[in-house]
Design a protein around this motif. Structure first.
Motif, PDB file in Angstrom:
ATOM      1  N   ARG A 133       6.049  19.986  24.821  1.00  0.00           N
ATOM      2  CA  ARG A 133       7.301  19.701  24.118  1.00  0.00           C
ATOM      3  C   ARG A 133       8.439  20.641  24.541  1.00  0.00           C
ATOM      4  O   ARG A 133       9.544  20.562  23.992  1.00  0.00           O
ATOM      5  CB  ARG A 133       7.090  19.822  22.614  1.00  0.00           C
ATOM      6  CG  ARG A 133       6.166  18.755  22.072  1.00  0.00           C
ATOM      7  CD  ARG A 133       5.890  18.986  20.607  1.00  0.00           C
ATOM      8  NE  ARG A 133       4.958  18.011  20.103  1.00  0.00           N
ATOM      9  CZ  ARG A 133       5.194  17.226  19.067  1.00  0.00           C
ATOM     10  NH1 ARG A 133       6.326  17.313  18.416  1.00  0.00           N
ATOM     11  NH2 ARG A 133       4.288  16.363  18.674  1.00  0.00           N
ATOM     12  N   GLY A 134       8.150  21.582  25.467  1.00  0.00           N
ATOM     13  CA  GLY A 134       9.175  22.522  25.914  1.00  0.00           C
ATOM     14  C   GLY A 134       9.569  23.503  24.832  1.00  0.00           C
ATOM     15  O   GLY A 134      10.738  23.864  24.715  1.00  0.00           O
ATOM     16  N   MET A 135       8.600  23.939  24.020  1.00  0.00           N
ATOM     17  CA  MET A 135       8.904  24.838  22.903  1.00  0.00           C
ATOM     18  C   MET A 135       8.100  26.122  22.994  1.00  0.00           C
ATOM     19  O   MET A 135       7.114  26.198  23.720  1.00  0.00           O
ATOM     20  CB  MET A 135       8.600  24.127  21.579  1.00  0.00           C
ATOM     21  CG  MET A 135       9.371  22.839  21.408  1.00  0.00           C
ATOM     22  SD  MET A 135       9.057  22.094  19.832  1.00  0.00           S
ATOM     23  CE  MET A 135      10.414  22.824  18.944  1.00  0.00           C
ATOM     24  N   LYS A 136       8.546  27.134  22.222  1.00  0.00           N
ATOM     25  CA  LYS A 136       7.822  28.394  22.111  1.00  0.00           C
ATOM     26  C   LYS A 136       8.052  28.957  20.710  1.00  0.00           C
ATOM     27  O   LYS A 136       9.091  28.693  20.093  1.00  0.00           O
ATOM     28  CB  LYS A 136       8.272  29.396  23.169  1.00  0.00           C
ATOM     29  CG  LYS A 136       9.706  29.851  22.988  1.00  0.00           C
ATOM     30  CD  LYS A 136      10.093  30.874  24.034  1.00  0.00           C
ATOM     31  CE  LYS A 136      11.535  31.314  23.779  1.00  0.00           C
ATOM     32  NZ  LYS A 136      11.956  32.346  24.692  1.00  0.00           N
ATOM     33  N   VAL A 165      11.244  26.992  18.990  1.00  0.00           N
ATOM     34  CA  VAL A 165      12.525  26.751  19.651  1.00  0.00           C
ATOM     35  C   VAL A 165      12.262  26.226  21.061  1.00  0.00           C
ATOM     36  O   VAL A 165      11.158  26.376  21.605  1.00  0.00           O
ATOM     37  CB  VAL A 165      13.371  28.048  19.729  1.00  0.00           C
ATOM     38  CG1 VAL A 165      13.715  28.550  18.346  1.00  0.00           C
ATOM     39  CG2 VAL A 165      12.655  29.127  20.519  1.00  0.00           C
ATOM     40  N   ARG A 166      13.245  25.618  21.650  1.00  0.00           N
ATOM     41  CA  ARG A 166      13.128  25.133  23.033  1.00  0.00           C
ATOM     42  C   ARG A 166      12.916  26.319  23.962  1.00  0.00           C
ATOM     43  O   ARG A 166      13.594  27.328  23.858  1.00  0.00           O
ATOM     44  CB  ARG A 166      14.362  24.364  23.467  1.00  0.00           C
ATOM     45  CG  ARG A 166      14.546  23.088  22.709  1.00  0.00           C
ATOM     46  CD  ARG A 166      13.650  22.002  23.265  1.00  0.00           C
ATOM     47  NE  ARG A 166      13.641  20.883  22.328  1.00  0.00           N
ATOM     48  CZ  ARG A 166      12.634  20.063  22.181  1.00  0.00           C
ATOM     49  NH1 ARG A 166      11.548  20.218  22.907  1.00  0.00           N
ATOM     50  NH2 ARG A 166      12.677  19.080  21.333  1.00  0.00           N
ATOM     51  N   ALA A 167      11.958  26.197  24.843  1.00  0.00           N
ATOM     52  CA  ALA A 167      11.625  27.293  25.777  1.00  0.00           C
ATOM     53  C   ALA A 167      12.665  27.400  26.868  1.00  0.00           C
ATOM     54  O   ALA A 167      13.366  26.494  27.207  1.00  0.00           O
ATOM     55  CB  ALA A 167      10.244  27.059  26.383  1.00  0.00           C
TER      56      ALA A 167
END
Length: 167
Positions: A133-136, A165-167
């Protein structure tokens, strides 16, 4: 963690596959060190004995503070700091002190190995999903670095908030 999880062909399902996830295992070990599932255990003295200069009569229940082992600065430098790297590159199995919260000898918890597998699997699956999901995860704005609460069990404060949050 995300790179490690994405490099694996899937979730670990055996001790051999667990070895491909050293960061996830280190996360498990450091979390156990700071937040043991059991902080105390009791044993009954089978005979009169002396412990730290005190006489302990036969039949006395002695409480052992298992949670204190993980905070011994001789064993773990800067013991109040959560540091996953202290476990990275370790070539020997965890010592009796490092697994003390799961008991020892004939009292060793049968669930230890299952917990190890499940935590590494969960951490890997979670990291893979976040990466997909492109998150961290990160501390939410205004949230302080967690400070430990020691009694009766180690736990982060309820005010600590993590957000994705978006990585």
């Amino acid at each position: 963690m995300r790179e490690e999880a994405m490099a694996a062909p899937g979730l670990p399902r055996s001790p051999e596959e667990l070895k491909r996830h050293p960061f996830a295992e280190a996360l498990f070990r450091e979390t156990l060190r700071m937040y043991p599932p059991v902080s105390w255990t009791g044993r009954q003295a089978k005979e009169d004995l002396e412990l730290h200069g005190k006489r302990i009569p036969k039949g006395t229940t002695v409480l052992v503070p298992l949670g204190a082992y993980g905070f011994d600065p001789k064993l773990f430098p800067e013991p109040d700091r959560f540091d996953v790297t202290r476990w990275m590159g370790k070539k020997v199995p965890p010592s009796a002190v490092e697994t003390a919260a799961f008991g020892g000898g004939p009292h060793f918890c049968l669930g230890y190995h299952l917990a190890w597998v499940e935590v590494v699997q969960f951490a890997t699956a979670f990291a893979r999903e976040l990466a997909r999901r492109g998150m961290k995860p990160q501390l939410a704005p205004g949230s302080a670095t967690p400070k430990l609460t020691y009694f009766p069990f180690g736990a982060p404060p309820k005010k600590t908030r993590i957000q994705l949050v978006r990585a």
